[in-house]
Write an enzyme that holds these catalytic residues in place. Structure first.
Site, PDB file in Angstrom:
ATOM      1  N   ASP A   1       0.853  -1.287   0.089  1.00 13.70           N
ATOM      2  CA  ASP A   1       0.245  -0.250   0.281  1.00 13.70           C
ATOM      3  C   ASP A   1       0.805   1.262   0.593  1.00 13.70           C
ATOM      4  O   ASP A   1       2.037   1.265   0.749  1.00 13.70           O
ATOM      5  CB  ASP A   1      -1.121   0.209   1.367  1.00 13.70           C
ATOM      6  CG  ASP A   1      -2.045   0.791   0.779  1.00 13.70           C
ATOM      7  OD1 ASP A   1      -2.091   1.412   0.064  1.00 13.70           O
ATOM      8  OD2 ASP A   1      -3.000   0.383   2.072  1.00 13.70           O
TER       9      ASP A   1
ATOM     10  N   ASP B   1     -10.884   2.030  -3.785  1.00 12.10           N
ATOM     11  CA  ASP B   1     -11.250   1.478  -2.418  1.00 12.10           C
ATOM     12  C   ASP B   1     -12.768   1.839  -2.453  1.00 12.10           C
ATOM     13  O   ASP B   1     -13.734   1.289  -1.529  1.00 12.10           O
ATOM     14  CB  ASP B   1     -11.348   2.804  -1.301  1.00 12.10           C
ATOM     15  CG  ASP B   1     -10.046   2.413  -0.509  1.00 12.10           C
ATOM     16  OD1 ASP B   1      -9.043   1.028  -0.580  1.00 12.10           O
ATOM     17  OD2 ASP B   1      -9.055   3.171   0.209  1.00 12.10           O
TER      18      ASP B   1
HETATM   19  C1  DGJ Z   1      -5.503   1.571   1.461  1.00 14.68           C
HETATM   20  C2  DGJ Z   1      -6.657   0.248   0.864  1.00 14.68           C
HETATM   21  O1  DGJ Z   1      -6.972   1.036  -0.072  1.00 14.68           O
HETATM   22  C3  DGJ Z   1      -7.571  -0.236   1.315  1.00 14.68           C
HETATM   23  O2  DGJ Z   1      -7.729  -1.616   1.120  1.00 14.68           O
HETATM   24  C4  DGJ Z   1      -6.795  -0.514   2.931  1.00 14.68           C
HETATM   25  O3  DGJ Z   1      -5.427  -1.789   3.126  1.00 14.68           O
HETATM   26  C5  DGJ Z   1      -5.951   0.949   3.517  1.00 14.68           C
HETATM   27  N1  DGJ Z   1      -5.492   1.764   3.904  1.00 14.68           N
HETATM   28  C6  DGJ Z   1      -5.575   0.148   4.836  1.00 14.68           C
HETATM   29  O4  DGJ Z   1      -4.936   1.548   5.675  1.00 14.68           O
END
Ligand code: DGJ
Length: 720
Positions: A475, A545
């Site tokens: 990430d 997301d």
């Molecule tokens: C952002 C990501 O897009 C999510 O899927 C998740 O992993 C969060 N970060 C976790 O902090």
């Protein structure tokens, strides 16, 4: 194939259906004579006729019938009479940026050179690639530019990058070093780009070209949510199926620019590469700099043709490693199910339920390390939070169930409240005299530094060597500000952003080299680093997301302009916008998985999930290896959208239709694409039989199908 015509001094690069023609003019000016549909080899120099009318020649009194101000310059520079946007700007030891690159030599060879440290297309087994390297030199400053072009025999792609070398005794400073330039003799184009923001990535946008500058860029330190490093110039009446399209994509994950300029002659130049805004690179004598690689696709079969070319190219020539062809496990991710609130038993319960449903891998997202129970701390402390988690027991239990296990990292970040920050406060990205800005409670770790990379990789390696982990989600949750590195000298401040990206690439390369069996999925606050650079290391990227299936449609349609289904992370979540059927049908377009607490599913939902798991396997090859056809796009129709995957032999197709908003009294004939007109297809769901011709030219009568908001429908067509 690449051919040099010595008499005319033209070089012609051919892909199966396109040609790209360069001309070496008297005086060594390198011109971009043509790019488009494939041409025969004769009369190529006639393409330059339009240039002869130009009489103004600020560039060189010797060549009065030629002007760099209007000529289609292949790699335009500053200060010698080409007043349009340039690809290169170099400050020399006299303090000016006047540059004059002239052709010196070229060579054509089979294969493609490596680009150490940078992601790039490669020649896969069974394919062929030819490369042209043209050496240009500025005889006054000693700057040498090698323009590198590769053409593949199995896709209509031309890739370009540039190697710049200082052959002089004094220091040169690059202030702009772009990867590619294309000049087209018309402004009758629309510019298509993909804008976005968090949870709304890669939204299609089309605008007519106007005189002057226009384009997109990122100076956020990553390719970013705001704009994707993709642009297309399309004829004014281009559709999904017809018309000329030039598609450009940069294989790069940092600051980038796509700038189009329409000049006073109504011709357009489009340049792409690293964004020059915060860029500078010192070239000491004999040092070199290599630009990222740009990918060019021309299609006369509309946007759909362009997209399918990018898809095939990236599947074949960009994605690497075990998971390029091996079937990927169907996963469930803990994030939307639990956020930071989990322990060993909760995750084991997820795995148990998931196993019953046929899911193949459990991914433990953010919250397993340091003392992390929310987003205020611990980034950089990549050791297990033993108060919360028994990782050994968890991994063993999950594996004992026959499931794989995945874990989350955010390696380029550091929390101010972390052991790493307390030990090395100077390791965060910062500049003297300024407090680093905080975003999502975190700073950025300076991975341009080898010692920092060593530490963070050492920590990651510790966990991955100790526990048998099958998958890593990588990430990256904030942009870079106050960007600088304590190790860079003052005159090299402009190198920071690019060095940061090179640091990330080195880390990811180490991960996939030392742990070749691990499936890596990139992510960046959803899809904020969804680019071809990342795809060189990870065969899939989390798209957004936003798991609302209706909102997702715009995101997935936009993403599909350039990126194939096999790379598009897509999950079914507990989002209540539609039922599970539609959520599954939308996620099936991508890598497919779940992002929910399986303990909370009703028995009816569980049965739907089991059906979806079967469909995932049934359609896996068709979606991964078939061709995508966007049948009705959300940017053309706000009520209904549809897409299909057709196998390369045209024997099978899967058509999906989603009603985004109910619309009364509207007829719907869905015209399919990509089928064989002489073949008869049976619709598996209804038993109805239709010729490919009828399905494509008359369309399938679907009035009233998937009638209500958020309903979807799938049709599986099988050839006789
Ligand atoms: C952002 C990501 O897009 C999510 O899927 C998740 O992993 C969060 N970060 C976790 O902090």
């Amino acid at each position: 194939m690449i051919k040099y015509n010595e008499k005319n001094r033209t070089i012609k690069l051919d892909t199966p259906d396109t040609s790209y023609v360069l001309g070496i003019r008297d005086g060594g000016f390198l011109l971009n004579l043509y790019y488009g549909r494939r041409l025969p080899d004769d009369n190529l120099w006639s393409l330059s006729k339009r240039l002869e009318s130009a009489s103004f020649s600020p560039c060189d009194p010797e060549y009065t019938d030629f002007s760099t101000d209007v000529a289609p310059m292949e790699y335009p520079v500053n200060g010698r009479g080409d007043f349009r946007v340039s690809a290169l700007s170099v400050r020399n030891s006299d303090g000016n940026t006047v540059t004059d690159l002239r052709y010196v030599s070229h060579r054509i060879f089979s294969g493609k050179p490596d680009m150490p440290g940078l992601p790039h297309l490669y020649v896969s087994n069974g394919s062929q690639c030819d490369t042209l390297e043209i050496t240009m030199r500025d005889s006054y400053t000693g700057l040498e530019a090698v323009l590198v072009y590769s053409v593949f025999n199995d896709c209509n792609v031309i890739s370009k990058h540039v190697r710049l070398t200082n052959t002089s005794d004094s220091v040169l400073k690059l202030e702009r070093a772009l990867s590619s330039c294309i000049d087209l003799p018309s402004m009758d184009y629309n510019l298509i780009t993909l804008w976005g923001r968090h949870a709304k990535e890669r939204q299609f946008e089309k605008r007519p070209l106007a005189h002057g500058l226009q384009g997109i860029h990122s100076k956020r330190g990553s390719s970013s949510h705001s704009h994707n490093p993709f642009a297309a110039l399309v004829g004014r009446d281009v559709t999904e199926t017809n018309g000329d399209v030039y598609g450009f994509n940069l294989i790069y994950s940092g600051n980038f620019t796509f700038t189009a300029e329409v000049d006073h002659n109504a011709s357009v130049r489009i340049v792409t590469g690293i964004d020059p805004t915060d860029f500078g690179w010192v070239l000491e004598p004999s040092e070199s700099f290599t630009t990222p690689e740009a990918v060019h696709v021309f299609s006369c079969e509309g946007l759909g043709g362009m997209s399918r070319t990018f898809h095939r190219c990236y599947q074949e020539h960009l994605i690497r490693g075990r998971w390029k062809n091996e079937k990927r496990p169907l996963l469930i991710n803990s994030w939307e199910a639990a956020y930071f609130d989990f322990d060993t038993d909760k995750l084991i319960s997820f795995a148990e339920r998931a196993k019953e449903l046929g899911i193949e891998m459990l991914v433990m997202d953010d919250g397993w390390f340091g003392k992390r129970n929310d987003d205020t701390n611990s980034l950089g402390d990549w050791f297990v939070n033993e108060k919360k988690l028994d990782l050994g027991r968890l991994v063993d239990s999950v594996h004992a169930m026959g499931l794989k296990f995945g874990i989350w990292y955010e390696p380029e970040m550091i929390s101010p409240d972390s052991e790493l920050y307390r030990a090395h406060p100077d390791w965060c990205v910062h500049v003297p005299g300024r407090e680093p800005s905080i975003a999502r409670q975190q700073y950025v770790l300076d991975v341009s530094r080898a010692d920092v990379r060593e530490n963070v990789f050492g920590q990651i390696k510790n966990v991955l060597s100790r526990y048998p982990i099958d998958y890593v989600k990588w990430d990256f949750n904030r942009n870079l500000s106050e960007a600088g590195s304590a190790l860079l000298s003052k005159d090299r401040g402009g190198e920071f952003f690019h060095r940061f990206v090179l640091g990330t690439y080195e880390l990811q390369n180490r991960l996939v080299t030392e742990f070749p069996d691990i499936l890596l999925e990139n992510c960046s606050g959803g899809g904020g680093r969804f680019d071809a650079g990342m795809l060189y290391y990870s065969p899939q990227i989390w798209t957004s997301d936003n798991t609302d299936p209706v909102e997702r449609l715009n995101i997935q349609f936009g993403t599909s302009l350039c990126y194939p289904a096999s790379v598009m992370g897509a999950h079914v979540s507990a989002c209540e916008r539609t039922d599970y059927r539609t959520k599954g049908d939308v996620a099936l377009w991508g890598t497919f998985g779940y992002e929910l607490d399986p303990n909370k599913l009703t028995s009816e939902e569980r049965e739907t999930v089991k059906e979806q798991v079967k469909e995932y396997h049934k359609y896996y090859d068709l979606i991964r290896n078939g061709n995508l056809y966007r049948l009705i796009c959300p940017w053309d129709n706000p009520f209904v959208c549809a897409w299909s995957f057709v196998s390369t032999d045209k024997r099978e197709a899967l058509v999906t239709l989603v009603r985004m908003r109910k619309e009364e009294n509207t007829l719907l004939h869905l015209k399919l694409q990509g089928l064989d007109e002489n073949t008869v297809y049976t619709v598996e769901e209804t038993g109805e039989r239709y010729s490919g011709a009828l399905l494509m030219y008359a369309g399938l009568e679907m009035t009233g199908c998937a009638y209500n908001d958020g309903e979807s429908l799938k049709l599986h067509l099988i050839a006789d």
